[in-house]
Motif scaffolding. Structure first.
Motif, mmCIF file in Angstrom:
data_model
loop_
_atom_site.group_PDB
_atom_site.id
_atom_site.type_symbol
_atom_site.label_atom_id
_atom_site.label_comp_id
_atom_site.label_asym_id
_atom_site.label_seq_id
_atom_site.Cartn_x
_atom_site.Cartn_y
_atom_site.Cartn_z
ATOM 1 N N THR A 161 0.860 -1.180 0.000
ATOM 2 C CA THR A 161 0.000 0.000 0.000
ATOM 3 C C THR A 161 0.898 1.232 0.000
ATOM 4 O O THR A 161 1.752 1.383 0.873
ATOM 5 C CB THR A 161 -0.907 0.001 1.238
ATOM 6 N N VAL A 162 0.673 2.104 -0.981
ATOM 7 C CA VAL A 162 1.529 3.283 -1.157
ATOM 8 C C VAL A 162 0.676 4.536 -1.320
ATOM 9 O O VAL A 162 -0.521 4.450 -1.624
ATOM 10 C CB VAL A 162 2.442 3.119 -2.397
ATOM 11 N N PRO A 163 1.277 5.734 -1.189
ATOM 12 C CA PRO A 163 0.541 6.971 -1.466
ATOM 13 C C PRO A 163 0.198 7.085 -2.953
ATOM 14 O O PRO A 163 0.802 6.416 -3.792
ATOM 15 C CB PRO A 163 1.524 8.076 -1.056
ATOM 16 N N LEU A 164 -0.743 7.967 -3.278
ATOM 17 C CA LEU A 164 -1.227 8.097 -4.656
ATOM 18 C C LEU A 164 -0.173 8.576 -5.646
ATOM 19 O O LEU A 164 -0.251 8.279 -6.829
ATOM 20 C CB LEU A 164 -2.422 9.052 -4.696
ATOM 21 N N PHE A 165 0.849 9.304 -5.181
ATOM 22 C CA PHE A 165 1.832 9.863 -6.118
ATOM 23 C C PHE A 165 2.828 8.838 -6.651
ATOM 24 O O PHE A 165 3.582 9.116 -7.560
ATOM 25 C CB PHE A 165 2.586 11.045 -5.488
ATOM 26 N N VAL A 166 2.830 7.623 -6.115
ATOM 27 C CA VAL A 166 3.730 6.568 -6.588
ATOM 28 C C VAL A 166 3.118 5.934 -7.833
ATOM 29 O O VAL A 166 1.947 5.579 -7.849
ATOM 30 C CB VAL A 166 3.967 5.516 -5.485
ATOM 31 N N ASN A 167 3.941 5.787 -8.888
ATOM 32 C CA ASN A 167 3.452 5.292 -10.174
ATOM 33 C C ASN A 167 4.189 4.041 -10.619
ATOM 34 O O ASN A 167 5.245 3.700 -10.084
ATOM 35 C CB ASN A 167 3.616 6.376 -11.243
ATOM 36 N N VAL A 168 3.644 3.390 -11.660
ATOM 37 C CA VAL A 168 4.300 2.236 -12.269
ATOM 38 C C VAL A 168 5.654 2.683 -12.807
ATOM 39 O O VAL A 168 5.770 3.751 -13.408
ATOM 40 C CB VAL A 168 3.430 1.647 -13.398
ATOM 41 N N GLY A 169 6.688 1.877 -12.562
ATOM 42 C CA GLY A 169 8.037 2.220 -13.003
ATOM 43 C C GLY A 169 8.881 2.842 -11.906
ATOM 44 O O GLY A 169 10.103 2.869 -12.001
ATOM 45 N N ASP A 170 8.240 3.359 -10.841
ATOM 46 C CA ASP A 170 8.987 3.928 -9.716
ATOM 47 C C ASP A 170 9.615 2.812 -8.899
ATOM 48 O O ASP A 170 9.111 1.687 -8.860
ATOM 49 C CB ASP A 170 8.071 4.745 -8.788
ATOM 50 N N THR A 171 10.704 3.134 -8.212
ATOM 51 C CA THR A 171 11.326 2.206 -7.274
ATOM 52 C C THR A 171 11.008 2.688 -5.871
ATOM 53 O O THR A 171 11.163 3.869 -5.570
ATOM 54 C CB THR A 171 12.851 2.151 -7.491
ATOM 55 N N ILE A 172 10.537 1.766 -5.027
ATOM 56 C CA ILE A 172 10.171 2.126 -3.655
ATOM 57 C C ILE A 172 10.981 1.297 -2.658
ATOM 58 O O ILE A 172 11.457 0.209 -2.983
ATOM 59 C CB ILE A 172 8.663 1.932 -3.391
ATOM 60 N N ARG A 173 11.123 1.838 -1.459
ATOM 61 C CA ARG A 173 11.777 1.124 -0.365
ATOM 62 C C ARG A 173 10.682 0.569 0.537
ATOM 63 O O ARG A 173 9.761 1.287 0.917
ATOM 64 C CB ARG A 173 12.702 2.058 0.405
ATOM 65 N N ILE A 174 10.812 -0.728 0.900
ATOM 66 C CA ILE A 174 9.792 -1.427 1.671
ATOM 67 C C ILE A 174 10.421 -1.961 2.957
ATOM 68 O O ILE A 174 11.523 -2.515 2.939
ATOM 69 C CB ILE A 174 9.215 -2.610 0.863
ATOM 70 N N ASP A 175 9.721 -1.811 4.071
ATOM 71 C CA ASP A 175 10.160 -2.344 5.358
ATOM 72 C C ASP A 175 9.821 -3.834 5.393
ATOM 73 O O ASP A 175 8.651 -4.210 5.288
ATOM 74 C CB ASP A 175 9.455 -1.606 6.497
ATOM 75 N N THR A 176 10.828 -4.703 5.563
ATOM 76 C CA THR A 176 10.591 -6.151 5.520
ATOM 77 C C THR A 176 9.952 -6.682 6.801
ATOM 78 O O THR A 176 9.449 -7.795 6.820
ATOM 79 C CB THR A 176 11.896 -6.927 5.272
ATOM 80 N N ARG A 177 9.967 -5.904 7.869
ATOM 81 C CA ARG A 177 9.373 -6.378 9.130
ATOM 82 C C ARG A 177 7.858 -6.398 9.080
ATOM 83 O O ARG A 177 7.222 -7.272 9.646
ATOM 84 C CB ARG A 177 9.848 -5.512 10.295
ATOM 85 N N ASP A 178 7.257 -5.426 8.377
ATOM 86 C CA ASP A 178 5.785 -5.387 8.326
ATOM 87 C C ASP A 178 5.239 -5.182 6.897
ATOM 88 O O ASP A 178 4.036 -5.086 6.728
ATOM 89 C CB ASP A 178 5.239 -4.316 9.263
ATOM 90 N N GLY A 179 6.104 -5.089 5.908
ATOM 91 C CA GLY A 179 5.657 -4.957 4.523
ATOM 92 C C GLY A 179 5.133 -3.590 4.160
ATOM 93 O O GLY A 179 4.427 -3.424 3.181
ATOM 94 N N SER A 180 5.490 -2.573 4.942
ATOM 95 C CA SER A 180 4.956 -1.235 4.694
ATOM 96 C C SER A 180 5.888 -0.406 3.804
ATOM 97 O O SER A 180 7.100 -0.636 3.737
ATOM 98 C CB SER A 180 4.747 -0.491 6.030
ATOM 99 N N TYR A 181 5.284 0.543 3.118
ATOM 100 C CA TYR A 181 5.998 1.473 2.248
ATOM 101 C C TYR A 181 6.802 2.441 3.116
ATOM 102 O O TYR A 181 6.311 2.946 4.119
ATOM 103 C CB TYR A 181 4.958 2.242 1.410
#
Length: 185
Positions: A161-181
């Protein structure tokens, strides 16, 4: 052998041939008699969690668990193959041993494997990973009043689950402890 009074969170020990890791520790002293040591433990082979109770003065065999830094190479369907960064050996783990955490791995990702006498017991993922977004649901900025979010799918199939401004093709960092953006990279 160590005294049960020395058991603390994170300590590994063995009782009756089973390997345990202490998750929580309580020292209970009543008015009379010996103290009671109550520990919440996880069996390192079966991953079951339960409570064990000891009397002050009991002893358990402490163990040393080796940590190996590995790099993920590939998935052959049933096994995941890693490479030990120091010795270049290629240990394998069953894919189901990682469960849904498998979705955090992509080629060349580094993690730690924990082993005891050549038997792989557990793993430690890095606290955050970076993934590229390959699919996103449609969302419009006016959908909600505050904190608008949408679901995206990363290159490994992980849903985040990410904010609306994140688009296809973007690279995001994810917390592996809870799977959050965490953030967009």
């Amino acid at each position: 052998m160590i005294d049960v009074n020395q058991l603390r969170k994170g300590t590994n020990f063995t009782v009756d041939g089973e390997l345990y890791k202490v998750l929580d520790y309580q020292h209970i002293k009543t008015g009379r008699g010996n103290a009671t040591i109550r520990v919440q433990v996880r069996n390192l082979r079966t991953n079951s969690q339960f409570e064990m109770t000891f009397t002050s003065g009991d002893r358990v065999q402490d163990i040393h668990i080796d940590t190996i830094q590995v790099e993920y190479l590939f998935d052959d369907g049933e096994f995941l193959t890693f490479m030990d960064i120091e010795t270049y050996e290629q240990p394998q783990l069953r894919k189901d041993a990682l469960g849904s955490d498998f979705l955090y791995l992509k080629e060349n990702a580094q993690m730690k494997l924990l082993q005891y006498d050549g038997e792989f017991l557990d793993y430690e993922l890095p606290t955050s990973v970076e993934h590229k977004i390959v699919d996103s649901e449609m969302a419009i900025a006016g959908d909600t009043a505050t904190g608008a979010t949408k679901k995206v799918i990363t290159e490994t199939g992980l849903q985040v689950t990410v904010p609306l401004f994140v688009n296809v093709g973007d690279t995001i960092r994810i917390d592996t402890r809870d799977g959050s953006y965490i953030t967009r990279v």
